[in-house]
Design an enzyme around this catalytic site. Structure first.
Site, short mmCIF file in Angstrom:
data_model
loop_
_atom_site.label_atom_id
_atom_site.label_comp_id
_atom_site.label_asym_id
_atom_site.label_seq_id
_atom_site.Cartn_x
_atom_site.Cartn_y
_atom_site.Cartn_z
N GLU A 62 0.82 -1.20 0.00
CA GLU A 62 0.00 0.00 0.00
C GLU A 62 0.86 1.25 0.00
OE1 GLU A 62 -2.64 0.30 3.38
OE2 GLU A 62 -3.42 2.25 2.71
N ARG B 71 0.40 13.19 9.29
CA ARG B 71 -0.79 12.50 8.79
C ARG B 71 -1.85 12.23 9.86
NH1 ARG B 71 0.81 6.09 8.14
NH2 ARG B 71 2.38 6.00 9.78
N ARG C 179 -17.85 -10.19 1.46
CA ARG C 179 -17.93 -8.75 1.24
C ARG C 179 -18.93 -8.34 0.16
NH1 ARG C 179 -16.37 -6.91 6.09
NH2 ARG C 179 -14.43 -7.92 6.69
#
Lengths: 227, 227, 227, 227
Positions: free
Chosen positions: D89, D165, D192
């Site tokens: 990611e 952040r 899902r």
């Protein structure tokens, strides 16, 4: 065990022991087994060292630990990255997370000025002054209040919990219970106690390491020496 | 707990309990936790059933078990197939496996004649007579002796253990210690207690299921009803 | 690719490439992506080295390989030990395995006399003479025939396939198809190409390593240098 | 493939096919193999159905897919929950995430008033009016701007990226690349794409399902029928 401003790490349960590791390893040579919890026998110290040194890690899967952790979401994101824990986390779909957000200390903010800091994770090379740091912490705190206000307001107006949470910052505290075997725990600790790990995650890892040290002292000793 | 002619399943350690499962599941709703080992509270029975019925299986990873198993190699081959156990097995590279081989009973051999038998795993459709079955068992027993003789002779002549074992039949008994969490244990039991599983592996799975039933009675009850 | 007397390793399919690894790693810094199969850009070589050296292994999960392997059961037992492969193996419950058994060469048997041999896996320290080795190979070959005879006889009499296989030696060849990502493949190769791995398994690992080298040359280069 | 207001799902690579699944399954019976990409042979349809119906899932590990996903952090948190993906990611420690946050549509917000809504994930039972929903969206949008301002201001003052952040909401978009085999993909999709999954995650799962359907049409058909 307190971690950061609102977090903690709490031992729920351990299983196995340094002796279980040795006992599992002895299956290979069919040499008979140690009773659990018995005093160590001559030669055991050597066997444990041998396993560690030669990276025969499968016997270290015969012990483990369940812990409960309260930490900011961004710390959980790093922990889950490892895919070695079983875990259950509080879900903001079903419950309102209490209004607790991680506010770093001034010292933590000023770490960015230290020479040894991980350059990639730091700023633009500017020096962060005391004054600017304090000012930013103040603005951060206000943002937390603002986010909470939007969150609560959403709930009051009838917005679904699973959407009302959208403004929550990644600094928001959550809770989870996690389970892992000793081998995976040590793999996790190795990466997250390292100097280049995010400081907040490192505090959490350090707290877990104390629990591992207590439950598996001989293995932890070998781990410490090899870091 | 005796299994087959020379095998056993022995509990080494469990961790967690039905209550740990419930407690882990409660993290999601942040509803506070049961103390470990406390009496069940009203509503728990319902929560456990809810988790099981809706296939929310992750809380079932918060308990587990370490067992020691002695079984023929062909049974171990099926168990390892599952990749959900941590295990350490006796290695014939390092130790001589004792001369124990699985010899089925006459009744076991004659199961092949039953209508309900898994056709794929059975013979050519011939009826196996008592006499032929006894004769085959006798020839099997002699083959075991022959294999052992070649094995021992190899060791005596100086053949490396890791090669001397080549003649060992898949019927040879070995030992291992295995660890798995409750969720994975139940996944394993579901497949290997099934009617179409090899009978020998089923005996081993049945023995493990008694240990699971003892340590996690409420979860096991739900598992039994859903099989 | 022939391995041992009757075995082979055959590539079925690969996915990803060295460039996929780099491309996946670049997600972290959001630096845009390489097209698949494009020429390497300046800086890539450095990034791949950086990932490997600092043990950032997750990008190496973005490539992988499916292989078909024919090898003796005892080799498969070691491969399955790793729990990192997806695999499907020929089942002697459903099909008769052909009469192929691993018969080591004279040279392989005499390795036991070499100084560097793994002591644990070797014999009693006796020197294995040429003559004794040849004699043992002869007796081993006869045992294989005997086992096959009992196996076939069982099938003829109507013994179920799943039991008729009991006499089969661990030297019997079987086949499987296995799938793993690059990270896990290299973990497997590191352990099974090592000097102290069983020689037969090492031959299989060596054959797989050639396929990995072909499909992921730059990663394999880094792996080779670090062994 | 666009998902939500700023997200997407993009296919990077697939490996294997429905035919690979069948081919892997055929290893068990040693029946010879389909060539990859060959036309289906008579009987294949039946075998694939048989595997699916009897939950012989391991052959479905012989295909898989790499996708790139852009979605809000709270969606990624649910995806990572599954522990079946390899992923990398974008990291806000190393790069500034662009100022993109998920703002639900009015329709999405008003779903909470529908009868069929998952009660646990919804509000207090109040009806959410159009007006209130619009007002909340406006306040949410302002909160996003405020958070971005604190974020950018931190960077300017010299706060380390990994701390700057902290104000980022869980609605912030991030990117990742994920890899999984077909078996695990379908397990993920089953959970899902379900009605009680968070709607945002369901949109992402639905987009992935189209890619799976394209690459593995026959398997996907069986999956759809059994949902």
């Amino acid at each position: 065990m307190k971690v950061l401003d609102h977090g903690y790490v709490k031992l729920i349960e351990t299983w196995g022991s340094d002796e279980s590791v040795i006992s599992a390893a002895r299956m290979s040579t069919n040499k008979g087994f140690l009773g659990w919890g018995t005093e160590k026998e001559p030669g055991d110290e050597k066997l444990l060292k041998y396993l560690w040194k030669h990276q025969h890690f499968s016997p270290f899967e015969f012990g483990g630990m369940i812990v409960e952790i309260k930490a900011p979401i961004l710390v959980f994101r790093e922990i889950m990255r490892h895919r070695v824990f079983s875990f259950n986390e509080a879900s903001a779909r079903y419950t309102m997370l209490p209004n607790e957000n991680y506010l770093p200390t001034l010292d933590r903010l000023l770490q960015v000025n230290e020479k040894s800091t991980n350059k990639q994770a730091s700023g633009t090379g500017k020096v962060l002054t005391n004054e600017n740091a304090l000012q930013w912490l103040d603005s951060l705190s206000k943002l937390y209040n603002h986010a909470q206000q939007v969150y609560e307001n959403g709930i009051e107006l009838g917005v679904a919990k699973e959407l009302a949470r959208l403004p929550m910052p990644v600094a928001r505290y959550s809770k989870l219970r996690a389970s892992a075997n000793l081998r995976n725990l040590l793999g996790f600790l190795k990466l997250r106690m390292a100097e280049d790990a995010q400081w907040e995650t490192r505090q959490t890892a350090n707290a877990i390491s104390l629990l591992v040290k207590e439950a598996f002292p001989r293995t932890y000793q070998l781990f410490s020496e090899s870091k």
